[in-house]
Design a protein around this motif. Structure first.
Motif, PDB file in Angstrom:
ATOM      1  N   THR A  64      42.415  44.114  39.948  1.00  0.00           N
ATOM      2  CA  THR A  64      42.209  42.800  39.325  1.00  0.00           C
ATOM      3  C   THR A  64      42.284  42.893  37.803  1.00  0.00           C
ATOM      4  O   THR A  64      42.794  41.985  37.146  1.00  0.00           O
ATOM      5  CB  THR A  64      40.852  42.207  39.752  1.00  0.00           C
ATOM      6  OG1 THR A  64      39.813  43.130  39.401  1.00  0.00           O
ATOM      7  CG2 THR A  64      40.824  41.923  41.229  1.00  0.00           C
ATOM      8  N   GLU A  65      41.774  43.994  37.233  1.00  0.00           N
ATOM      9  CA  GLU A  65      41.854  44.160  35.779  1.00  0.00           C
ATOM     10  C   GLU A  65      43.306  44.292  35.319  1.00  0.00           C
ATOM     11  O   GLU A  65      43.703  43.730  34.304  1.00  0.00           O
ATOM     12  CB  GLU A  65      41.056  45.388  35.347  1.00  0.00           C
ATOM     13  CG  GLU A  65      39.560  45.226  35.507  1.00  0.00           C
ATOM     14  CD  GLU A  65      38.803  46.508  35.218  1.00  0.00           C
ATOM     15  OE1 GLU A  65      39.408  47.594  35.324  1.00  0.00           O
ATOM     16  OE2 GLU A  65      37.611  46.419  34.901  1.00  0.00           O
ATOM     17  N   LYS A  67      45.848  43.061  36.852  1.00  0.00           N
ATOM     18  CA  LYS A  67      46.460  41.746  37.035  1.00  0.00           C
ATOM     19  C   LYS A  67      46.126  40.833  35.856  1.00  0.00           C
ATOM     20  O   LYS A  67      46.986  40.108  35.351  1.00  0.00           O
ATOM     21  CB  LYS A  67      45.979  41.143  38.350  1.00  0.00           C
ATOM     22  CG  LYS A  67      46.736  39.939  38.798  1.00  0.00           C
ATOM     23  CD  LYS A  67      46.285  39.513  40.183  1.00  0.00           C
ATOM     24  CE  LYS A  67      47.141  38.415  40.731  1.00  0.00           C
ATOM     25  NZ  LYS A  67      46.732  38.001  42.076  1.00  0.00           N
ATOM     26  N   GLU A  68      44.880  40.889  35.392  1.00  0.00           N
ATOM     27  CA  GLU A  68      44.480  40.073  34.244  1.00  0.00           C
ATOM     28  C   GLU A  68      45.236  40.508  32.981  1.00  0.00           C
ATOM     29  O   GLU A  68      45.645  39.668  32.169  1.00  0.00           O
ATOM     30  CB  GLU A  68      42.976  40.191  34.022  1.00  0.00           C
ATOM     31  CG  GLU A  68      42.154  39.490  35.073  1.00  0.00           C
ATOM     32  CD  GLU A  68      40.656  39.736  34.899  1.00  0.00           C
ATOM     33  OE1 GLU A  68      40.262  40.317  33.868  1.00  0.00           O
ATOM     34  OE2 GLU A  68      39.909  39.363  35.806  1.00  0.00           O
ATOM     35  N   LYS A  71      48.740  39.113  33.145  1.00  0.00           N
ATOM     36  CA  LYS A  71      48.740  37.684  32.808  1.00  0.00           C
ATOM     37  C   LYS A  71      48.596  37.477  31.303  1.00  0.00           C
ATOM     38  O   LYS A  71      49.249  36.615  30.713  1.00  0.00           O
ATOM     39  CB  LYS A  71      47.612  36.967  33.540  1.00  0.00           C
ATOM     40  CG  LYS A  71      47.874  36.760  35.008  1.00  0.00           C
ATOM     41  CD  LYS A  71      46.731  36.010  35.658  1.00  0.00           C
ATOM     42  CE  LYS A  71      46.960  35.832  37.141  1.00  0.00           C
ATOM     43  NZ  LYS A  71      45.841  35.119  37.788  1.00  0.00           N
ATOM     44  N   GLU A  72      47.738  38.279  30.688  1.00  0.00           N
ATOM     45  CA  GLU A  72      47.535  38.168  29.248  1.00  0.00           C
ATOM     46  C   GLU A  72      48.810  38.539  28.483  1.00  0.00           C
ATOM     47  O   GLU A  72      49.190  37.860  27.525  1.00  0.00           O
ATOM     48  CB  GLU A  72      46.380  39.069  28.812  1.00  0.00           C
ATOM     49  CG  GLU A  72      46.028  38.925  27.350  1.00  0.00           C
ATOM     50  CD  GLU A  72      44.863  39.810  26.939  1.00  0.00           C
ATOM     51  OE1 GLU A  72      44.584  39.842  25.729  1.00  0.00           O
ATOM     52  OE2 GLU A  72      44.253  40.458  27.804  1.00  0.00           O
TER      53      GLU A  72
END
Length: 105
Positions: A64-65, A67-68, A71-72
């Protein structure tokens, strides 16, 4: 008749070669000064953040990190593209410009 076409071809070739030799003179090279443009502060901040993300050790991060972070990075890149000073033309505008050039020339 063959002689006439032969002489006509020789004349056309000679006329097409002569002007190119006249304009083949060497020109003085012009120097182009490359002064780097000043980058705005907002863009510097975004570029620094991208460098920080690239330097991170992502092997210990969870899914999840990561993935974030992706996105950033995408958001930062789209923001950088939008701050560019480019001129964008649509396909319709290009077609109209080409048609006008053909009609006016």
């Amino acid at each position: 008749m063959k002689k006439v076409t032969f002489y006509l071809m020789i004349m056309v070739l000679s006329l097409s070669v002569l002007p190119t030799q006249v304009f083949a003179a060497e020109k003085n090279p012009t120097t182009i000064s490359t002064t780097p443009k000043e980058v705005p502060a907002e863009v510097k901040v975004l570029l620094n953040r991208l460098d920080e993300i690239k330097a991170m050790d992502k092997s210990e991060m969870s899914r999840t990190e990561k993935k974030e972070l992706r996105k950033e990075v995408r958001a930062i890149k789209t923001e950088l593209k939008s701050t560019g000073n480019g001129v964008y033309l649509s396909v319709g505008a290009i077609i109209i410009i080409v048609l006008l050039l053909i009609l006016l020339l």
